[in-house]
Scaffold this motif. Structure first.
Motif, PDB file in Angstrom:
ATOM      1  N   PRO A 263       0.730  -1.231  -0.012  1.00 28.88           N
ATOM      2  CA  PRO A 263       0.017   0.166   0.083  1.00 28.88           C
ATOM      3  C   PRO A 263       0.728   1.317   0.086  1.00 28.88           C
ATOM      4  O   PRO A 263       2.115   1.221   0.263  1.00 28.88           O
ATOM      5  CB  PRO A 263      -0.716   0.103   1.220  1.00 28.88           C
ATOM      6  CG  PRO A 263      -0.045  -0.908   2.176  1.00 28.88           C
ATOM      7  CD  PRO A 263       0.572  -1.924   1.087  1.00 28.88           C
ATOM      8  N   SER A 264       0.307   2.525  -0.215  1.00 33.21           N
ATOM      9  CA  SER A 264       0.822   3.738  -0.105  1.00 33.21           C
ATOM     10  C   SER A 264       1.268   3.837   1.198  1.00 33.21           C
ATOM     11  O   SER A 264       0.738   3.366   2.372  1.00 33.21           O
ATOM     12  CB  SER A 264      -0.087   4.735  -0.786  1.00 33.21           C
ATOM     13  OG  SER A 264      -1.022   4.814   0.249  1.00 33.21           O
ATOM     14  N   ARG A 265       2.143   4.884   1.415  1.00 32.85           N
ATOM     15  CA  ARG A 265       2.786   5.179   2.757  1.00 32.85           C
ATOM     16  C   ARG A 265       1.428   5.658   3.404  1.00 32.85           C
ATOM     17  O   ARG A 265       1.328   5.177   4.666  1.00 32.85           O
ATOM     18  CB  ARG A 265       3.716   6.319   2.644  1.00 32.85           C
ATOM     19  CG  ARG A 265       4.276   6.807   4.165  1.00 32.85           C
ATOM     20  CD  ARG A 265       5.425   7.595   3.648  1.00 32.85           C
ATOM     21  NE  ARG A 265       6.195   7.956   5.009  1.00 32.85           N
ATOM     22  CZ  ARG A 265       5.969   8.744   5.933  1.00 32.85           C
ATOM     23  NH1 ARG A 265       5.070  10.074   5.438  1.00 32.85           N
ATOM     24  NH2 ARG A 265       6.665   9.101   7.122  1.00 32.85           N
ATOM     25  N   ALA A 266       0.812   6.469   2.945  1.00 36.06           N
ATOM     26  CA  ALA A 266      -0.606   7.154   3.760  1.00 36.06           C
ATOM     27  C   ALA A 266      -1.654   5.843   4.195  1.00 36.06           C
ATOM     28  O   ALA A 266      -2.108   5.884   5.459  1.00 36.06           O
ATOM     29  CB  ALA A 266      -1.426   8.026   2.743  1.00 36.06           C
ATOM     30  N   ASP A 267      -1.799   5.007   3.370  1.00 36.70           N
ATOM     31  CA  ASP A 267      -2.798   3.976   3.546  1.00 36.70           C
ATOM     32  C   ASP A 267      -1.988   3.004   4.507  1.00 36.70           C
ATOM     33  O   ASP A 267      -2.635   2.556   5.588  1.00 36.70           O
ATOM     34  CB  ASP A 267      -2.858   3.116   2.202  1.00 36.70           C
ATOM     35  CG  ASP A 267      -4.143   2.079   2.628  1.00 36.70           C
ATOM     36  OD1 ASP A 267      -5.067   2.170   3.384  1.00 36.70           O
ATOM     37  OD2 ASP A 267      -3.916   0.900   1.757  1.00 36.70           O
ATOM     38  N   ALA A 268      -0.954   2.801   4.564  1.00 29.87           N
ATOM     39  CA  ALA A 268      -0.098   1.838   5.513  1.00 29.87           C
ATOM     40  C   ALA A 268      -0.072   2.508   6.774  1.00 29.87           C
ATOM     41  O   ALA A 268      -0.456   1.746   7.893  1.00 29.87           O
ATOM     42  CB  ALA A 268       1.430   1.557   5.316  1.00 29.87           C
ATOM     43  N   LEU A 269       0.004   3.663   7.025  1.00 28.96           N
ATOM     44  CA  LEU A 269       0.057   4.560   8.117  1.00 28.96           C
ATOM     45  C   LEU A 269      -1.258   4.523   8.945  1.00 28.96           C
ATOM     46  O   LEU A 269      -1.461   4.149  10.065  1.00 28.96           O
ATOM     47  CB  LEU A 269       0.411   5.905   8.098  1.00 28.96           C
ATOM     48  CG  LEU A 269       2.186   6.097   7.818  1.00 28.96           C
ATOM     49  CD1 LEU A 269       2.330   7.441   7.565  1.00 28.96           C
ATOM     50  CD2 LEU A 269       2.921   5.633   9.454  1.00 28.96           C
TER      51      LEU A 269
END
Length: 261
Positions: free
Chosen positions: A141-147
């Motif tokens: 996932p994207s960084r934002a989604d992972a976070l």
């Protein structure tokens, strides 16, 4: 001759890459400091069969983390036996969840809550954050989604146990997702060839996983070995509060570092 003398001295000391070091089958010079830190621990999973944790604890290993759950539907087949073994040995123990990126964080949280006991005497739970390079799940996932997923999981684990979870991570995931992000959680960092501050930009650590080829009494197979950052007094403080002692002043007023009864 001078070079030979240096090499022989290194062999005699048993340090680094030059010779056998107690506690590690394949030592690396970069983690020599970890071997002499006073509070040592291990982490185990199904790969360590029938560990004798009475013997391990009596030998001077202070704590054990063990794999409990992964994703939304996997539980380590040895988890409940290991949980009972550690409790019977009087060994401080904590459970970890391996986060995957092919299911919802809410599903993974529900699975952890359903399978991991909320034992008041347990160490804080651990969220294991890595890319799933060795599994069938290839999502990244994207960084934002992972976070977002990470924060959902951390909140659920804290609500279930009443303890601030520990974040375990490796260099790649930290660089890609966690670097520069604030978390109140204690960090457990993997670094088997150098000290953590050399590999993790600006990230204080509480636990350091310093080898995956560890040798300890009571366990037949190689095992991951870990060190706690502080001394015996710091360790007792951690056991009592569930927080890194350096963070108690900041987190205590919010009720996140309560004395465990």
């Amino acid at each position: 001759m001078a070079a030979l003398m240096v090499a022989l001295a290194a062999c005699a000391s048993g340090g680094g890459l030059y010779g056998a070091v107690p506690g590690d089958n394949r030592p690396h010079a970069g983690v020599d400091r970890a071997r002499n830190m006073p509070i040592q621990g291990i982490d185990i999973a199904r790969y360590q069969s029938n560990p004798d944790l009475h013997t391990t604890y009596a030998s001077g290993i202070h704590f054990v983390f063990m794999k409990a759950t992964e994703g939304k539907d996997y539980i380590d087949p040895n988890f409940y036996a290991n949980w009972a073994r550690a409790k019977n040995a009087g060994m401080p123990r904590g459970a970890y969840h391996f986060m995957t990126w092919c299911s919802l964080a809410s599903e993974q949280a529900a699975w952890f809550i359903a399978n991991v006991p909320n034992d008041p005497d347990a160490l804080p739970p651990v969220l294991d954050l890595e890319w799933n390079n060795h599994s069938s799940c290839k999502n990244k996932p994207s960084r934002a989604d992972a976070l977002e997923k990470v924060r959902v999981m951390l909140a659920a684990m804290e609500a279930h146990t009443g303890k601030l979870p520990i974040i375990y991570t490796d260099m790649t995931f930290h660089r890609d997702v966690l670097e520069g992000e604030y978390f109140p959680n204690a960090f457990w960092l993997r670094s088997t060839a150098a000290e953590p501050h050399e590999r993790y930009k600006g990230r204080p650590w509480t636990f350091w996983q310093w080898t995956q080829t560890g040798v300890v009494r009571g366990i037949r197979e190689e095992v991951d070995r870990n060190a706690f950052y502080g001394d015996q007094n710091d360790w007792i403080n951690f056991l009592l509060t569930g927080c890194d002692p350096r963070a108690v002043a900041a987190l205590g007023p919010g009720g996140r570092c309560r004395i465990q009864k």
